[in-house]
Design a protein around this motif. Structure first.
Motif, PDB file in Angstrom:
ATOM      1  N   LEU A  90       0.831  -1.211   0.000  1.00  0.00           N
ATOM      2  CA  LEU A  90       0.000   0.000   0.000  1.00  0.00           C
ATOM      3  C   LEU A  90       0.860   1.254   0.000  1.00  0.00           C
ATOM      4  N   VAL A  91       1.952   1.239   0.768  1.00  0.00           N
ATOM      5  CA  VAL A  91       2.834   2.403   0.842  1.00  0.00           C
ATOM      6  C   VAL A  91       3.480   2.673  -0.523  1.00  0.00           C
ATOM      7  N   VAL A  92       4.017   1.621  -1.147  1.00  0.00           N
ATOM      8  CA  VAL A  92       4.671   1.792  -2.446  1.00  0.00           C
ATOM      9  C   VAL A  92       3.679   2.317  -3.483  1.00  0.00           C
ATOM     10  N   ALA A  93       2.497   1.715  -3.535  1.00  0.00           N
ATOM     11  CA  ALA A  93       1.486   2.147  -4.498  1.00  0.00           C
ATOM     12  C   ALA A  93       1.014   3.568  -4.204  1.00  0.00           C
ATOM     13  N   SER A  94       0.855   3.901  -2.934  1.00  0.00           N
ATOM     14  CA  SER A  94       0.383   5.240  -2.550  1.00  0.00           C
ATOM     15  C   SER A  94       1.415   6.309  -2.875  1.00  0.00           C
ATOM     16  N   VAL A  95       2.686   5.987  -2.712  1.00  0.00           N
ATOM     17  CA  VAL A  95       3.744   6.948  -3.040  1.00  0.00           C
ATOM     18  C   VAL A  95       3.685   7.305  -4.525  1.00  0.00           C
ATOM     19  N   ILE A  96       3.529   6.307  -5.364  1.00  0.00           N
ATOM     20  CA  ILE A  96       3.477   6.566  -6.809  1.00  0.00           C
ATOM     21  C   ILE A  96       2.177   7.290  -7.162  1.00  0.00           C
ATOM     22  N   TYR A  97       1.068   6.867  -6.555  1.00  0.00           N
ATOM     23  CA  TYR A  97      -0.228   7.446  -6.894  1.00  0.00           C
ATOM     24  C   TYR A  97      -0.359   8.898  -6.419  1.00  0.00           C
ATOM     25  N   SER A  98       0.277   9.242  -5.312  1.00  0.00           N
ATOM     26  CA  SER A  98       0.174  10.604  -4.777  1.00  0.00           C
ATOM     27  C   SER A  98       1.365  11.482  -5.159  1.00  0.00           C
ATOM     28  N   LEU A  99       2.276  10.952  -5.957  1.00  0.00           N
ATOM     29  CA  LEU A  99       3.491  11.688  -6.312  1.00  0.00           C
ATOM     30  C   LEU A  99       3.231  13.079  -6.897  1.00  0.00           C
ATOM     31  N   PRO A 100       2.318  13.239  -7.858  1.00  0.00           N
ATOM     32  CA  PRO A 100       2.135  14.590  -8.433  1.00  0.00           C
ATOM     33  C   PRO A 100       1.618  15.617  -7.439  1.00  0.00           C
ATOM     34  N   PHE A 101       0.912  15.164  -6.409  1.00  0.00           N
ATOM     35  CA  PHE A 101       0.350  16.101  -5.431  1.00  0.00           C
ATOM     36  C   PHE A 101       1.432  16.708  -4.541  1.00  0.00           C
ATOM     37  N   MET A 102       2.590  16.051  -4.479  1.00  0.00           N
ATOM     38  CA  MET A 102       3.712  16.598  -3.737  1.00  0.00           C
ATOM     39  C   MET A 102       4.702  17.296  -4.664  1.00  0.00           C
ATOM     40  N   VAL A 103       4.983  16.684  -5.803  1.00  0.00           N
ATOM     41  CA  VAL A 103       6.015  17.209  -6.695  1.00  0.00           C
ATOM     42  C   VAL A 103       5.602  18.535  -7.327  1.00  0.00           C
ATOM     43  N   GLN A 104       4.389  18.602  -7.829  1.00  0.00           N
ATOM     44  CA  GLN A 104       3.986  19.782  -8.603  1.00  0.00           C
ATOM     45  C   GLN A 104       3.960  21.083  -7.798  1.00  0.00           C
ATOM     46  N   PRO A 105       3.415  21.120  -6.576  1.00  0.00           N
ATOM     47  CA  PRO A 105       3.485  22.370  -5.810  1.00  0.00           C
ATOM     48  C   PRO A 105       4.918  22.795  -5.493  1.00  0.00           C
ATOM     49  N   ILE A 106       5.781  21.815  -5.151  1.00  0.00           N
ATOM     50  CA  ILE A 106       7.175  22.154  -4.844  1.00  0.00           C
ATOM     51  C   ILE A 106       7.895  22.645  -6.084  1.00  0.00           C
ATOM     52  N   GLN A 107       7.669  21.970  -7.214  1.00  0.00           N
ATOM     53  CA  GLN A 107       8.299  22.399  -8.471  1.00  0.00           C
ATOM     54  C   GLN A 107       7.845  23.801  -8.853  1.00  0.00           C
ATOM     55  N   ALA A 108       6.547  24.074  -8.708  1.00  0.00           N
ATOM     56  CA  ALA A 108       6.027  25.406  -9.037  1.00  0.00           C
ATOM     57  C   ALA A 108       6.644  26.466  -8.129  1.00  0.00           C
ATOM     58  N   GLY A 109       6.794  26.139  -6.849  1.00  0.00           N
ATOM     59  CA  GLY A 109       7.403  27.089  -5.923  1.00  0.00           C
ATOM     60  C   GLY A 109       8.847  27.371  -6.265  1.00  0.00           C
ATOM     61  N   LEU A 110       9.619  26.330  -6.585  1.00  0.00           N
ATOM     62  CA  LEU A 110      11.028  26.516  -6.943  1.00  0.00           C
ATOM     63  C   LEU A 110      11.174  27.283  -8.249  1.00  0.00           C
ATOM     64  N   THR A 111      10.297  27.009  -9.201  1.00  0.00           N
ATOM     65  CA  THR A 111      10.363  27.687 -10.492  1.00  0.00           C
ATOM     66  C   THR A 111      10.060  29.173 -10.353  1.00  0.00           C
ATOM     67  N   SER A 112       9.208  29.522  -9.394  1.00  0.00           N
ATOM     68  CA  SER A 112       8.816  30.923  -9.222  1.00  0.00           C
ATOM     69  C   SER A 112       9.883  31.774  -8.542  1.00  0.00           C
ATOM     70  N   LEU A 113      10.879  31.138  -7.945  1.00  0.00           N
ATOM     71  CA  LEU A 113      11.919  31.892  -7.252  1.00  0.00           C
ATOM     72  C   LEU A 113      12.848  32.572  -8.265  1.00  0.00           C
ATOM     73  N   PRO A 114      13.309  33.769  -7.962  1.00  0.00           N
ATOM     74  CA  PRO A 114      14.232  34.451  -8.880  1.00  0.00           C
ATOM     75  C   PRO A 114      15.577  33.732  -8.938  1.00  0.00           C
ATOM     76  N   PRO A 115      16.177  33.633 -10.118  1.00  0.00           N
ATOM     77  CA  PRO A 115      17.478  32.962 -10.255  1.00  0.00           C
ATOM     78  C   PRO A 115      18.576  33.596  -9.402  1.00  0.00           C
ATOM     79  N   SER A 116      18.379  34.854  -9.027  1.00  0.00           N
ATOM     80  CA  SER A 116      19.412  35.556  -8.257  1.00  0.00           C
ATOM     81  C   SER A 116      19.669  34.889  -6.910  1.00  0.00           C
ATOM     82  N   LEU A 117      18.670  34.200  -6.351  1.00  0.00           N
ATOM     83  CA  LEU A 117      18.870  33.520  -5.073  1.00  0.00           C
ATOM     84  C   LEU A 117      19.928  32.428  -5.192  1.00  0.00           C
ATOM     85  N   SER A 118      19.796  31.593  -6.214  1.00  0.00           N
ATOM     86  CA  SER A 118      20.781  30.525  -6.431  1.00  0.00           C
ATOM     87  C   SER A 118      22.125  31.094  -6.838  1.00  0.00           C
ATOM     88  N   GLU A 119      22.107  32.142  -7.656  1.00  0.00           N
ATOM     89  CA  GLU A 119      23.361  32.747  -8.116  1.00  0.00           C
ATOM     90  C   GLU A 119      24.129  33.352  -6.948  1.00  0.00           C
TER      91      GLU A 119
END
Length: 224
Positions: A90-119
């Motif tokens: 159940l854990v393995v299947a749930s991780v794959i099934y719920s993956l976009p609900f965790m990845v997409q908000p974090i990816q959107a947040g990182l993408t919205s940050l100005p490149p100057s922070l990393s630079e």
């Protein structure tokens, strides 16, 4: 009402969310930075659980994890792990099934940050890992919270994937969504309503908390 399905549900949701947090942060970071040609392919694979029927995923998980197939047999014989009709499955299947609900908000947040922070961090000699955990993640706390809550709530509400890979074993894989289905089949609407109300109240409270925090309403409340 038997509280065991609720305990299993929350245990599954918590375990899945913790595993997803470990997996999703580096994956989202890579997706937000990479220019690789395979990026659209990876994003598509991550997003497929959003549109693919849960029973389809559950069916292929069942085939893959079955001891009658090569992969499932290898896991069973060499690692001593049985994923079919088990909490681990159940854990393995749930991780794959719920993956976009965790990845997409974090990816959107990182993408919205100005490149100057990393630079700026790079000019100070900070490694990529240090940049991620010391600079970038603290600046996307709202996105992290959103991903955590969505992944947790989505796991709580799983049915098709859970039923296909875990079946209905009391104390092992009989989570609340399966218990509701059983009670309805037995015409025990009182118990089904009790389970449903608890899940409804929990998910409503979690999502409301996210909107209140992201909208800054709680800060305004404390100012009063």
């Amino acid at each position: 009402m038997n509280w065991e399905p609720l305990r299993l549900t929350f245990e599954l949701a918590l375990t899945t969310t913790l595993v997803l947090l470990v997996v999703s942060v580096p994956l989202a970071f890579w997706l937000s930075k990479t220019t690789s040609r395979i990026k659209p392919v990876i994003e598509t694979l991550v997003s497929m659980p959003l549109v693919l029927p849960p029973t389809v995923l559950g069916f292929y998980f069942l085939l893959a994890f079955s001891p009658n197939n090569a992969f499932g047999s290898w896991i069973n014989e060499w690692l001593g792990i049985q994923l079919v009709f088990s909490f681990g499955g159940l854990v393995v299947a749930s991780v794959i099934y719920s993956l976009p609900f965790m990845v997409q908000p974090i990816q959107a947040g990182l993408t919205s940050l100005p490149p100057s922070l990393s630079e700026a961090a790079a000019t100070m000699g900070k490694s990529g890992v240090t940049q991620l955990f010391r600079v970038l993640l603290p600046n996307i706390r709202k996105s992290l919270l959103t991903g955590i809550v969505l992944a947790f709530a989505h796991t709580v509400g799983e049915f098709g994937v859970v039923l296909m890979i875990g079946g209905n074993i009391p104390g092992e894989t009989r989570v609340a969504s399966i218990a509701i289905y059983d009670e309805v089949e037995s015409l025990n609407y009182v118990a089904a309503n009790s389970y449903s109300l608890i899940l409804f109240a929990l998910t409503f409270a979690l999502l409301l908390l996210v909107y209140l925090l992201n909208g800054g309403y709680l800060k305004r409340f404390w100012k009063w």
